[in-house]
Design an enzyme around this catalytic site. Structure first.
Site, PDB file in Angstrom:
ATOM      1  N   GLY A 158       0.830  -1.221   0.000  1.00 41.27           N
ATOM      2  CA  GLY A 158       0.000   0.000   0.000  1.00 41.27           C
ATOM      3  C   GLY A 158       0.853   1.255   0.000  1.00 41.27           C
ATOM      4  O   GLY A 158       0.508   2.271   0.604  1.00 41.27           O
ATOM      5  N   LYS A 212      -9.395  -2.077  13.046  1.00 42.57           N
ATOM      6  CA  LYS A 212      -8.124  -1.698  13.691  1.00 42.57           C
ATOM      7  C   LYS A 212      -8.027  -2.287  15.097  1.00 42.57           C
ATOM      8  O   LYS A 212      -6.944  -2.703  15.519  1.00 42.57           O
ATOM      9  CB  LYS A 212      -7.970  -0.174  13.725  1.00 42.57           C
ATOM     10  CG  LYS A 212      -7.749   0.472  12.361  1.00 42.57           C
ATOM     11  CD  LYS A 212      -6.436   0.032  11.721  1.00 42.57           C
ATOM     12  CE  LYS A 212      -6.160   0.765  10.418  1.00 42.57           C
ATOM     13  NZ  LYS A 212      -4.974   0.250   9.705  1.00 42.57           N
ATOM     14  N   ARG A 222      -2.022  -0.369  -7.571  1.00 46.34           N
ATOM     15  CA  ARG A 222      -1.869   0.384  -8.824  1.00 46.34           C
ATOM     16  C   ARG A 222      -0.394   0.692  -9.067  1.00 46.34           C
ATOM     17  O   ARG A 222       0.396   0.726  -8.118  1.00 46.34           O
ATOM     18  CB  ARG A 222      -2.691   1.669  -8.757  1.00 46.34           C
ATOM     19  CG  ARG A 222      -2.497   2.420  -7.465  1.00 46.34           C
ATOM     20  CD  ARG A 222      -3.611   3.448  -7.235  1.00 46.34           C
ATOM     21  NE  ARG A 222      -3.646   3.884  -5.858  1.00 46.34           N
ATOM     22  CZ  ARG A 222      -3.312   5.104  -5.449  1.00 46.34           C
ATOM     23  NH1 ARG A 222      -2.934   6.016  -6.305  1.00 46.34           N
ATOM     24  NH2 ARG A 222      -3.359   5.421  -4.174  1.00 46.34           N
ATOM     25  N   GLY A 259      -0.224   5.259  -1.173  1.00 48.88           N
ATOM     26  CA  GLY A 259      -1.219   6.097  -0.505  1.00 48.88           C
ATOM     27  C   GLY A 259      -0.619   7.331   0.138  1.00 48.88           C
ATOM     28  O   GLY A 259       0.554   7.655  -0.075  1.00 48.88           O
ATOM     29  N   TYR A 316     -14.077   0.505  10.029  1.00 47.61           N
ATOM     30  CA  TYR A 316     -12.620   0.769  10.009  1.00 47.61           C
ATOM     31  C   TYR A 316     -12.051   0.635  11.421  1.00 47.61           C
ATOM     32  O   TYR A 316     -11.042  -0.056  11.642  1.00 47.61           O
ATOM     33  CB  TYR A 316     -12.418   2.173   9.453  1.00 47.61           C
ATOM     34  CG  TYR A 316     -11.014   2.727   9.532  1.00 47.61           C
ATOM     35  CD1 TYR A 316      -9.963   2.148   8.825  1.00 47.61           C
ATOM     36  CD2 TYR A 316     -10.750   3.877  10.283  1.00 47.61           C
ATOM     37  CE1 TYR A 316      -8.682   2.700   8.876  1.00 47.61           C
ATOM     38  CE2 TYR A 316      -9.484   4.430  10.335  1.00 47.61           C
ATOM     39  CZ  TYR A 316      -8.450   3.835   9.622  1.00 47.61           C
ATOM     40  OH  TYR A 316      -7.192   4.391   9.670  1.00 47.61           O
TER      41      TYR A 316
HETATM   42  P1  NAD Z   1      -4.443   5.582   1.734  1.00 47.45           P
HETATM   43  O1  NAD Z   1      -5.865   5.226   1.559  1.00 47.45           O
HETATM   44  O2  NAD Z   1      -3.972   6.916   1.303  1.00 47.45           O
HETATM   45  O3  NAD Z   1      -3.515   4.508   1.020  1.00 47.45           O
HETATM   46  C1  NAD Z   1      -3.774   3.132   1.079  1.00 47.45           C
HETATM   47  C2  NAD Z   1      -3.073   2.483  -0.087  1.00 47.45           C
HETATM   48  O4  NAD Z   1      -3.390   1.101  -0.034  1.00 47.45           O
HETATM   49  C3  NAD Z   1      -3.533   3.002  -1.455  1.00 47.45           C
HETATM   50  O5  NAD Z   1      -2.421   3.367  -2.234  1.00 47.45           O
HETATM   51  C4  NAD Z   1      -4.271   1.817  -2.064  1.00 47.45           C
HETATM   52  O6  NAD Z   1      -4.105   1.719  -3.459  1.00 47.45           O
HETATM   53  C5  NAD Z   1      -3.609   0.665  -1.343  1.00 47.45           C
HETATM   54  N1  NAD Z   1      -4.457  -0.531  -1.311  1.00 47.45           N
HETATM   55  C6  NAD Z   1      -5.774  -0.632  -1.051  1.00 47.45           C
HETATM   56  N2  NAD Z   1      -6.180  -1.897  -1.144  1.00 47.45           N
HETATM   57  C7  NAD Z   1      -5.082  -2.622  -1.458  1.00 47.45           C
HETATM   58  C8  NAD Z   1      -4.851  -3.991  -1.684  1.00 47.45           C
HETATM   59  N3  NAD Z   1      -5.837  -4.892  -1.641  1.00 47.45           N
HETATM   60  N4  NAD Z   1      -3.595  -4.382  -1.978  1.00 47.45           N
HETATM   61  C9  NAD Z   1      -2.588  -3.484  -2.046  1.00 47.45           C
HETATM   62  N5  NAD Z   1      -2.745  -2.171  -1.836  1.00 47.45           N
HETATM   63  C10 NAD Z   1      -3.972  -1.749  -1.556  1.00 47.45           C
HETATM   64  O7  NAD Z   1      -4.086   5.338   3.274  1.00 47.45           O
HETATM   65  P2  NAD Z   1      -3.012   6.103   4.167  1.00 47.45           P
HETATM   66  O8  NAD Z   1      -3.646   7.335   4.663  1.00 47.45           O
HETATM   67  O9  NAD Z   1      -1.714   6.178   3.463  1.00 47.45           O
HETATM   68  O10 NAD Z   1      -2.942   5.105   5.408  1.00 47.45           O
HETATM   69  C11 NAD Z   1      -1.945   4.110   5.520  1.00 47.45           C
HETATM   70  C12 NAD Z   1      -2.228   3.330   6.789  1.00 47.45           C
HETATM   71  O11 NAD Z   1      -2.190   4.238   7.905  1.00 47.45           O
HETATM   72  C13 NAD Z   1      -3.602   2.662   6.836  1.00 47.45           C
HETATM   73  O12 NAD Z   1      -3.507   1.442   7.526  1.00 47.45           O
HETATM   74  C14 NAD Z   1      -4.436   3.610   7.644  1.00 47.45           C
HETATM   75  O13 NAD Z   1      -5.467   2.966   8.318  1.00 47.45           O
HETATM   76  C15 NAD Z   1      -3.416   4.149   8.617  1.00 47.45           C
HETATM   77  N6  NAD Z   1      -3.800   5.460   9.153  1.00 47.45           N
HETATM   78  C16 NAD Z   1      -3.802   6.558   8.346  1.00 47.45           C
HETATM   79  C17 NAD Z   1      -4.177   7.787   8.881  1.00 47.45           C
HETATM   80  C18 NAD Z   1      -4.188   9.040   8.038  1.00 47.45           C
HETATM   81  O14 NAD Z   1      -4.626  10.094   8.536  1.00 47.45           O
HETATM   82  N7  NAD Z   1      -3.724   8.985   6.795  1.00 47.45           N
HETATM   83  C19 NAD Z   1      -4.534   7.883  10.216  1.00 47.45           C
HETATM   84  C20 NAD Z   1      -4.570   6.729  10.984  1.00 47.45           C
HETATM   85  C21 NAD Z   1      -4.157   5.518  10.452  1.00 47.45           C
HETATM   86  C1  AKB Z   2      -9.473   8.567   8.901  1.00 42.39           C
HETATM   87  O1  AKB Z   2      -9.958   9.704   9.064  1.00 42.39           O
HETATM   88  O2  AKB Z   2     -10.137   7.565   8.636  1.00 42.39           O
HETATM   89  C2  AKB Z   2      -7.979   8.406   9.128  1.00 42.39           C
HETATM   90  C3  AKB Z   2      -7.728   7.988  10.530  1.00 42.39           C
HETATM   91  C4  AKB Z   2      -7.685   8.980  11.607  1.00 42.39           C
HETATM   92  O3  AKB Z   2      -7.559   6.817  10.774  1.00 42.39           O
HETATM   93  N1  AKB Z   2      -7.346   9.642   8.803  1.00 42.39           N
END
Ligand code: NAD
Ligand code: AKB
Length: 314
Positions: free
Chosen positions: A9, A144, A37, A12, A140
């Site tokens: 992933g 988690k 992708r 992202g 979600y």
């Molecule tokens: P994002 O949605 O921006 O990116 C997720 C990536 O995973 C994407 O590039 C998508 O193409 C890829 N993906 C989805 N399904 C897939 C699959 N089956 N196989 C391979 N790749 C796949 O998410 P993010 O914001 O970069 O978050 C990364 C991690 O951090 C996640 O576990 C998310 O829960 C956690 N997180 C993020 C935030 C935040 O604010 N961004 C906050 C808390 C936790």
């Molecule tokens: C969301 O809003 O879902 C994420 C998170 C806090 O896990 N940014």
């Protein structure tokens, strides 16, 4: 032996920045970025990988002699509520694949991010403690909570060194967020630099815990580099940076862009935000591996606007 890292992933919001940081730390050839992708602008190995395909994951771990996996693929809070069963399936099945392949091939370390979404209305909303009631209101969040517990199980049962942080909302200029409830706090800066009015999907008085991307990346690297015997929390560490509401981030931006206008039109994401804490007690992370955030709201605003103005050619 030098570590070789595989990110799942990697395309992202966080993976885009984390891949770069890991390549700086470990060398470009030692960091394999994978996603569903094709990934652009890469200076190291990349592969297309569906994290639901355990055999393909196992083959890549073997091919590159991977010693660490960072599992970032997930469906986030807002997108997950549109299709809960699909979100559960992706979030859980991808995690099981990562845990099982890591166990089978003796991967030395695994990183699995959790979220403030593990908390729900029953948790105390101010300075929410590390060990709180966890009754999340989103699929979600449920995934988690389950994921954190599976991480803990694999550590205790198999000795797999899985480490985890409960990220707050992450804000950065390098990449766009992917379907969360905290996404407004990234979008708003893009509108501000383009001198466009912004319609916020949360009420002005909705406080949420947030963290600037450089702090989030540093926290991740520091956690993963800490000696294993210092990692006392094997579910997931609370992590805090700052707390603000949409009214306060607007005021912070208006110090730099005085004419910036914001209106507030809450949608279904308001209920998700209302179920999350306003602030987080991250004293366990501070105590165990020395966590300390650097950015407050105004420092983040100045940095975001500086970099986005360059990106938009201003
Ligand atoms: P994002 O949605 O921006 O990116 C997720 C990536 O995973 C994407 O590039 C998508 O193409 C890829 N993906 C989805 N399904 C897939 C699959 N089956 N196989 C391979 N790749 C796949 O998410 P993010 O914001 O970069 O978050 C990364 C991690 O951090 C996640 O576990 C998310 O829960 C956690 N997180 C993020 C935030 C935040 O604010 N961004 C906050 C808390 C936790
Ligand atoms: C969301 O809003 O879902 C994420 C998170 C806090 O896990 N940014």
């Amino acid at each position: 032996m030098k570590d070789t890292i595989l990110l799942v992933g990697a395309g992202g919001q966080i993976g885009t920045v984390l891949t770069e940081a890991l390549r700086k730390a470990f060398g470009s050839d030692h960091v394999v970025a994978t996603d569903l992708r094709p990934l652009e602008n890469q200076n190291g190995p990349t592969e297309i990988l569906d994290a639901l395909d355990g055999q393909a994951l196992a083959a890549l771990v073997k091919k590159y002699k991977v010693t660490q996996i960072y599992h970032l693929a997930a469906i986030l809070s807002a997108t997950g509520e549109k299709n809960p069963m699909w979100a559960w399936d992706i979030n859980m099945r991808s995690l099981f694949n990562v845990l099982e392949v890591s166990r089978e091939q003796q991967v030395a370390k695994v990183y699995y991010p959790s979220s403030i979404a593990v908390f729900g209305l029953e948790a105390s909303p101010a300075m929410t403690p590390q060990y709180s009631v966890l009754i999340p209101g989103t699929v979600y969040g449920i995934s988690k909570v389950a994921g954190e517990n599976w991480a803990n199980y694999y550590f205790k049962r198999y000795g797999l060194d899985v480490r985890s942080l409960r990220y707050p909302g992450i804000i950065g200029y390098e990449s766009m967020p992917g379907g969360g409830t905290t996404d407004y706090a990234v979008d708003i800066y893009h509108y501000a630099v383009q001198n466009k009015p912004y319609e916020c999907f949360l009420r002005a008085d909705t406080p949420l815990p947030m963290l600037y991307m450089p702090d989030a990346i540093r926290a991740t690297l520091e956690l993963m580099e800490a000696p294993a015997n210092q990692i006392m929390v094997r579910t997931s560490y609370n992590l805090a940076g700052m707390t603000f509401n949409p009214g306060e981030i607007t005021a912070s931006i208006q110090k730099e862009v005085p004419d910036f206008k914001v209106s507030y039109v809450p949608d279904f994401r308001q209920a998700i935000a209302d179920s999350w804490p306003a602030s987080i007690d991250d004293s366990a992370a501070r105590r165990d591996w020395g966590w300390k955030p650097e950015y407050d709201l105004d420092a983040m605003t100045r940095d975001m606007l500086f970099h986005l103005r360059k990106q938009y050619g201003m």
